[in-house]
Design a protein around this motif. Structure first.
Motif, PDB file in Angstrom:
ATOM      1  N   PRO A   1       0.792  -1.236   0.000  1.00  0.00           N
ATOM      2  CA  PRO A   1       0.000   0.000   0.000  1.00  0.00           C
ATOM      3  C   PRO A   1       0.819   1.277   0.000  1.00  0.00           C
ATOM      4  CG  PRO A   1      -0.058  -1.058   2.158  1.00  0.00           C
ATOM      5  CD  PRO A   1       0.584  -2.038   1.226  1.00  0.00           C
ATOM      6  N   ILE A   2       2.110   1.200   0.305  1.00  0.00           N
ATOM      7  CA  ILE A   2       2.908   2.426   0.344  1.00  0.00           C
ATOM      8  C   ILE A   2       2.878   3.158  -0.995  1.00  0.00           C
ATOM      9  CG2 ILE A   2       5.052   1.200  -0.219  1.00  0.00           C
ATOM     10  CD1 ILE A   2       4.616   4.330   2.033  1.00  0.00           C
ATOM     11  N   GLY A   3       2.712   2.427  -2.097  1.00  0.00           N
ATOM     12  CA  GLY A   3       2.675   3.070  -3.410  1.00  0.00           C
ATOM     13  C   GLY A   3       1.511   4.029  -3.551  1.00  0.00           C
ATOM     14  N   TRP A   4       0.277   3.536  -3.284  1.00  0.00           N
ATOM     15  CA  TRP A   4      -0.857   4.445  -3.412  1.00  0.00           C
ATOM     16  C   TRP A   4      -0.856   5.492  -2.300  1.00  0.00           C
ATOM     17  CZ3 TRP A   4      -4.043   4.773   0.698  1.00  0.00           C
ATOM     18  CH2 TRP A   4      -4.284   3.644   1.481  1.00  0.00           C
ATOM     19  N   GLN A   5      -0.284   5.158  -1.156  1.00  0.00           N
ATOM     20  CA  GLN A   5      -0.209   6.142  -0.072  1.00  0.00           C
ATOM     21  C   GLN A   5       0.641   7.339  -0.478  1.00  0.00           C
ATOM     22  OE1 GLN A   5       1.300   3.615   3.035  1.00  0.00           O
ATOM     23  NE2 GLN A   5      -0.715   2.923   3.688  1.00  0.00           N
ATOM     24  N   LEU A   6       1.781   7.070  -1.113  1.00  0.00           N
ATOM     25  CA  LEU A   6       2.664   8.158  -1.533  1.00  0.00           C
ATOM     26  C   LEU A   6       2.086   8.930  -2.713  1.00  0.00           C
ATOM     27  CD1 LEU A   6       6.138   6.382  -1.166  1.00  0.00           C
ATOM     28  CD2 LEU A   6       5.131   8.110   0.334  1.00  0.00           C
ATOM     29  N   LEU A   7       1.275   8.279  -3.525  1.00  0.00           N
ATOM     30  CA  LEU A   7       0.583   8.984  -4.607  1.00  0.00           C
ATOM     31  C   LEU A   7      -0.538   9.859  -4.054  1.00  0.00           C
ATOM     32  CD1 LEU A   7       0.324   9.304  -7.706  1.00  0.00           C
ATOM     33  CD2 LEU A   7      -1.254   7.366  -7.677  1.00  0.00           C
ATOM     34  N   LEU A   8      -1.171   9.392  -2.989  1.00  0.00           N
ATOM     35  CA  LEU A   8      -2.297  10.104  -2.390  1.00  0.00           C
ATOM     36  C   LEU A   8      -1.872  11.352  -1.622  1.00  0.00           C
ATOM     37  CD1 LEU A   8      -5.308  10.191  -1.486  1.00  0.00           C
ATOM     38  CD2 LEU A   8      -4.685   8.629   0.379  1.00  0.00           C
ATOM     39  N   LEU A   9      -0.746  11.288  -0.933  1.00  0.00           N
ATOM     40  CA  LEU A   9      -0.372  12.370  -0.011  1.00  0.00           C
ATOM     41  C   LEU A   9      -0.290  13.753  -0.672  1.00  0.00           C
ATOM     42  CD1 LEU A   9       2.137  10.489   2.291  1.00  0.00           C
ATOM     43  CD2 LEU A   9       0.074  11.694   3.039  1.00  0.00           C
ATOM     44  N   PRO A  10       0.346  13.922  -1.836  1.00  0.00           N
ATOM     45  CA  PRO A  10       0.348  15.265  -2.447  1.00  0.00           C
ATOM     46  C   PRO A  10      -1.057  15.777  -2.748  1.00  0.00           C
ATOM     47  CG  PRO A  10       2.053  13.911  -3.440  1.00  0.00           C
ATOM     48  CD  PRO A  10       1.212  12.994  -2.598  1.00  0.00           C
TER      49      PRO A  10
END
Length: 303
Positions: free
Chosen positions: A30-39
């Motif tokens: 999930p870290i992938g979508w998490q890092l895409l989501l944060l910005p």
């Protein structure tokens, strides 16, 4: 997969024939979508605080769905393009396409379905945001090939992963402004930094396969390089807060974000163990949440 979350519940619950698609979409990582989501979330909170509005919870939910679907689509596309290279790299040779557990045709159909989900999310926003978002797939299409011709594929990833910093702002404001552009720059530098740390896991195999990366480019100076990238990210984030005329809560968020990045730099080095590199990379979910929390509290106070 080596960098998957151990015993992820989706892999446990999914029928055996669907597990390769869970892995294609990186739902077990999930870290992938998490890092895409944060910005996206950071920019939405930045816009809310600047415009004196409460947090738009509907927008935050839509960005969540969009981030999961488009991260999955991007990962599936990346695996389609890189299936031959993945078979040569120890960490990636078990991926569904590289290992033959999923067919190319099935992966293409799955890619289209995920893109359709992302399109439905996008059509929920205003016209300017829709038009702006339509440029981002061009960056995504280039990314898998970047490692073949440049030592800066992490910069191409940064342009793509940080794009939500523009969309989160325009979804509320209907136009671009300096704070959004500065937050986009902050997210680009951040992405290059954390993806360089991630690439430290594959230095040996990448060199053998002829794949380029900033981890190989920086070599023994990787700590200094990541430190410079993270410093540029903090400066750009601070300028975004200043140009948006935000207050103390946002400043505390920037300071907490900076402190977390400093800790990462301290732990990073050319001889860092792959497990440590993966841990540091994953910790960026916390780093981004600290910045988002400061902006979100500022929005709550300004509404």
């Amino acid at each position: 997969m080596p960098d998957a979350v151990p015993d992820h519940f989706l892999l446990r619950l999914a029928p055996a024939r669907l597990r390769p698609f869970v892995q294609l979409a990186r739902l077990d990582r999930p870290i992938g979508w998490q890092l895409l989501l944060l910005p996206c979330w950071e920019a939405s909170a930045l816009a809310s605080a600047s415009l004196g509005r409460p947090l738009d919870l509907l927008h935050l939910a839509l960005f969540f769905i969009g981030a999961v679907s488009m991260r999955g689509a991007g990962s599936t596309y990346n695996d389609i393009v890189d299936r031959d290279i993945d078979a040569k790299v120890e960490r990636t040779r078990g991926r569904p396409l590289a290992s033959g557990r999923a067919s190319l045709r099935a992966a293409i159909v799955f890619l289209v379905l995920q893109c359709l989900v992302g399109l439905c999310v996008l059509l929920s926003f205003n016209g300017f945001t829709i038009a702006l978002a339509l440029a981002s797939p061009l960056i995504v299409l280039i990314y898998p090939f970047a490692k073949r011709f440049t030592s800066w594929p992490q910069a191409v990833l940064g342009l793509a992963f940080a794009y939500g910093a523009l969309l989160g702002w325009t979804a509320q404001a209907g136009a671009l402004a300096a704070p959004a552009v500065l937050l986009y720059l902050a997210a680009i530098f951040w992405t290059i930094g954390y993806d360089t740390i991630y690439a430290l896991q594959d230095k040996r195999d990448d060199a053998i396969a002829g794949v380029r990366s900033t981890a190989l480019l920086f070599g023994a100076r990787v700590r200094l390089a990541v430190g410079a990238l993270y410093a540029a990210s903090v400066i750009a984030a601070e300028l975004a807060v200043l140009t948006a005329h935000l207050g103390v809560a946002a400043q505390i968020g920037v300071l907490a974000y900076a402190a977390h990045l400093c800790w990462q730099v301290w732990r990073t080095g050319p001889g860092v163990e792959p497990a440590t590199a993966l841990m540091l990379f994953r910790s960026n979910w916390n780093a981004g949440l600290l910045l988002f929390a400061g902006l979100a509290i500022e929005a709550l106070l300004a509404a």
